[in-house]
Scaffold this motif. Structure first.
Motif, PDB file in Angstrom:
ATOM      1  N   MET A   1       3.858  10.046  -7.220  1.00 30.93           N
ATOM      2  CA  MET A   1       4.832  10.310  -8.285  1.00 30.93           C
ATOM      3  C   MET A   1       4.145  10.616  -9.612  1.00 30.93           C
ATOM      4  O   MET A   1       4.807  10.921 -10.602  1.00 30.93           O
ATOM      5  N   GLY A   2       2.824  10.479  -9.654  1.00 32.33           N
ATOM      6  CA  GLY A   2       2.084  10.783 -10.869  1.00 32.33           C
ATOM      7  C   GLY A   2       1.838   9.596 -11.780  1.00 32.33           C
ATOM      8  O   GLY A   2       1.381   9.764 -12.915  1.00 32.33           O
ATOM      9  N   ARG A   3       2.123   8.404 -11.299  1.00 29.36           N
ATOM     10  CA  ARG A   3       1.862   7.214 -12.108  1.00 29.36           C
ATOM     11  C   ARG A   3       0.355   6.998 -12.177  1.00 29.36           C
ATOM     12  O   ARG A   3      -0.347   7.182 -11.176  1.00 29.36           O
ATOM     13  N   PRO A   4      -0.176   6.586 -13.341  1.00 28.60           N
ATOM     14  CA  PRO A   4      -1.618   6.323 -13.423  1.00 28.60           C
ATOM     15  C   PRO A   4      -1.986   5.096 -12.591  1.00 28.60           C
ATOM     16  O   PRO A   4      -1.191   4.164 -12.464  1.00 28.60           O
ATOM     17  N   LEU A   5      -3.178   5.110 -12.031  1.00 27.93           N
ATOM     18  CA  LEU A   5      -3.627   3.957 -11.242  1.00 27.93           C
ATOM     19  C   LEU A   5      -3.817   2.737 -12.124  1.00 27.93           C
ATOM     20  O   LEU A   5      -3.435   1.620 -11.755  1.00 27.93           O
ATOM     21  N   VAL A   6      -4.425   2.943 -13.296  1.00 28.68           N
ATOM     22  CA  VAL A   6      -4.659   1.873 -14.270  1.00 28.68           C
ATOM     23  C   VAL A   6      -4.292   2.420 -15.649  1.00 28.68           C
ATOM     24  O   VAL A   6      -3.936   3.584 -15.798  1.00 28.68           O
ATOM     25  N   CYS A   7      -4.423   1.585 -16.640  1.00 28.42           N
ATOM     26  CA  CYS A   7      -4.073   1.962 -18.009  1.00 28.42           C
ATOM     27  C   CYS A   7      -4.904   3.150 -18.485  1.00 28.42           C
ATOM     28  O   CYS A   7      -6.132   3.155 -18.347  1.00 28.42           O
ATOM     29  N   ASP A   8      -4.237   4.133 -19.065  1.00 24.74           N
ATOM     30  CA  ASP A   8      -4.933   5.278 -19.664  1.00 24.74           C
ATOM     31  C   ASP A   8      -5.718   4.876 -20.906  1.00 24.74           C
ATOM     32  O   ASP A   8      -6.507   5.662 -21.418  1.00 24.74           O
ATOM     33  N   CYS A   9      -5.509   3.646 -21.384  1.00 22.96           N
ATOM     34  CA  CYS A   9      -6.174   3.174 -22.592  1.00 22.96           C
ATOM     35  C   CYS A   9      -7.661   2.906 -22.382  1.00 22.96           C
ATOM     36  O   CYS A   9      -8.391   2.643 -23.344  1.00 22.96           O
TER      37      CYS A   9
ATOM     38  N   SER B   1       1.824   1.448 -14.568  1.00 23.32           N
ATOM     39  CA  SER B   1       0.672   1.900 -13.790  1.00 23.32           C
ATOM     40  C   SER B   1       0.832   1.342 -12.380  1.00 23.32           C
ATOM     41  O   SER B   1       1.621   0.416 -12.144  1.00 23.32           O
ATOM     42  N   VAL B   2       0.078   1.883 -11.441  1.00 21.61           N
ATOM     43  CA  VAL B   2       0.096   1.358 -10.080  1.00 21.61           C
ATOM     44  C   VAL B   2      -0.381  -0.094 -10.089  1.00 21.61           C
ATOM     45  O   VAL B   2       0.198  -0.955  -9.414  1.00 21.61           O
TER      46      VAL B   2
ATOM     47  N   LEU C   1       0.821  -1.218   0.000  1.00 23.16           N
ATOM     48  CA  LEU C   1       0.000   0.000   0.000  1.00 23.16           C
ATOM     49  C   LEU C   1       0.855   1.269   0.000  1.00 23.16           C
ATOM     50  O   LEU C   1       0.525   2.244  -0.695  1.00 23.16           O
ATOM     51  N   VAL C   2       1.950   1.266   0.754  1.00 19.77           N
ATOM     52  CA  VAL C   2       2.853   2.427   0.758  1.00 19.77           C
ATOM     53  C   VAL C   2       3.473   2.594  -0.624  1.00 19.77           C
ATOM     54  O   VAL C   2       3.582   3.720  -1.138  1.00 19.77           O
ATOM     55  N   MET C   3       3.881   1.494  -1.250  1.00 23.10           N
ATOM     56  CA  MET C   3       4.420   1.569  -2.613  1.00 23.10           C
ATOM     57  C   MET C   3       3.388   2.157  -3.566  1.00 23.10           C
ATOM     58  O   MET C   3       3.691   3.063  -4.350  1.00 23.10           O
ATOM     59  N   ALA C   4       2.155   1.656  -3.512  1.00 22.14           N
ATOM     60  CA  ALA C   4       1.098   2.154  -4.406  1.00 22.14           C
ATOM     61  C   ALA C   4       0.836   3.633  -4.173  1.00 22.14           C
ATOM     62  O   ALA C   4       0.695   4.401  -5.134  1.00 22.14           O
ATOM     63  N   ALA C   5       0.786   4.048  -2.915  1.00 26.51           N
ATOM     64  CA  ALA C   5       0.554   5.467  -2.607  1.00 26.51           C
ATOM     65  C   ALA C   5       1.709   6.330  -3.111  1.00 26.51           C
ATOM     66  O   ALA C   5       1.485   7.419  -3.666  1.00 26.51           O
TER      67      ALA C   5
END
Length: 193
Positions: free
Chosen positions: A38-46, A133-134, A29-33
């Motif tokens: 850092m601005g990484r998308p949670l899931v694919c922008d596609c 992505s996260v 969870l800390v890694m995901a947060a």
């Protein structure tokens, strides 16, 4: 001399399976947060969320839960098991696994820095890489844990065979992997798929 209260609390937390699961979950969870910050998308922008994306050139590459690079994370988990069990043979397996999870989390954070993204994305003949992505980073960490647990369960010769099979599968499927990727980073031209 009696242990300090913090050390006693840490030992108590790591003594039982409930505490170990809590610590492992906290690491992920800390890694995901941190990746989100850092601005990484949670899931694919596609616009699609899938368990698997097998095309290294698709917009879902390194964005879905699993892809061909997931096998590299299994290999990384195998390597972590072999290194950690040698470095800390007296530690319980659960502590070694938590250390592997923490190592994977640190790698995922490093891998998604602009410098590493550029390094991987600009290597000669490499597929386009724009970071994970996260969701993909969490999947990668799950695959590291899987590799760790497989290496713990299998005899060494079968573990080595598994690593070779995975590396060859990645090399033939998408013309990448630890060996070919390292050659690219060193400037050797390896044609893409």
């Amino acid at each position: 001399m009696a242990p300090r209260p913090l050390v006693r609390a840490q030992n108590a937390l790591l003594a039982g399976p409930g505490g170990q699961v809590l610590v492992g979950t906290a690491i992920v969870l800390v890694m995901a947060a941190a990746l989100d910050l850092m601005g990484r998308p949670l899931v694919c922008d596609c616009g699609a969320i899938r368990l698997w994306d097998g095309d290294p050139h698709s917009p879902g590459s390194s964005q879905q839960f699993a892809d061909w690079y997931s096998a590299l994370h299994v290999i990384y988990g195998v390597g972590l098991f072999l290194a950690l069990v040698r470095a800390r043979p007296h530690w319980p397996t659960s502590w070694l696994l938590l250390t592997a999870l923490a190592s994977s989390a640190v790698w995922e954070l490093m891998e998604n820095t602009p410098w590493i993204i550029a390094l991987f994305g600009q290597a000669v003949g490499a597929p386009d890489y724009h970071g994970d992505s996260v969701l993909n980073a969490v999947g990668d960490t799950v695959f590291v844990a899987a590799g760790f647990l497989v290496a713990r369960a299998l005899p060494l010769r079968w573990t080595i065979a598994l690593v070779l099979v995975l590396e060859l599968a990645i090399a033939f499927a998408i013309r990448d992997g630890f060996v070919l990727g390292t050659l690219r980073l060193l400037g050797v031209s390896v044609p893409p798929v």
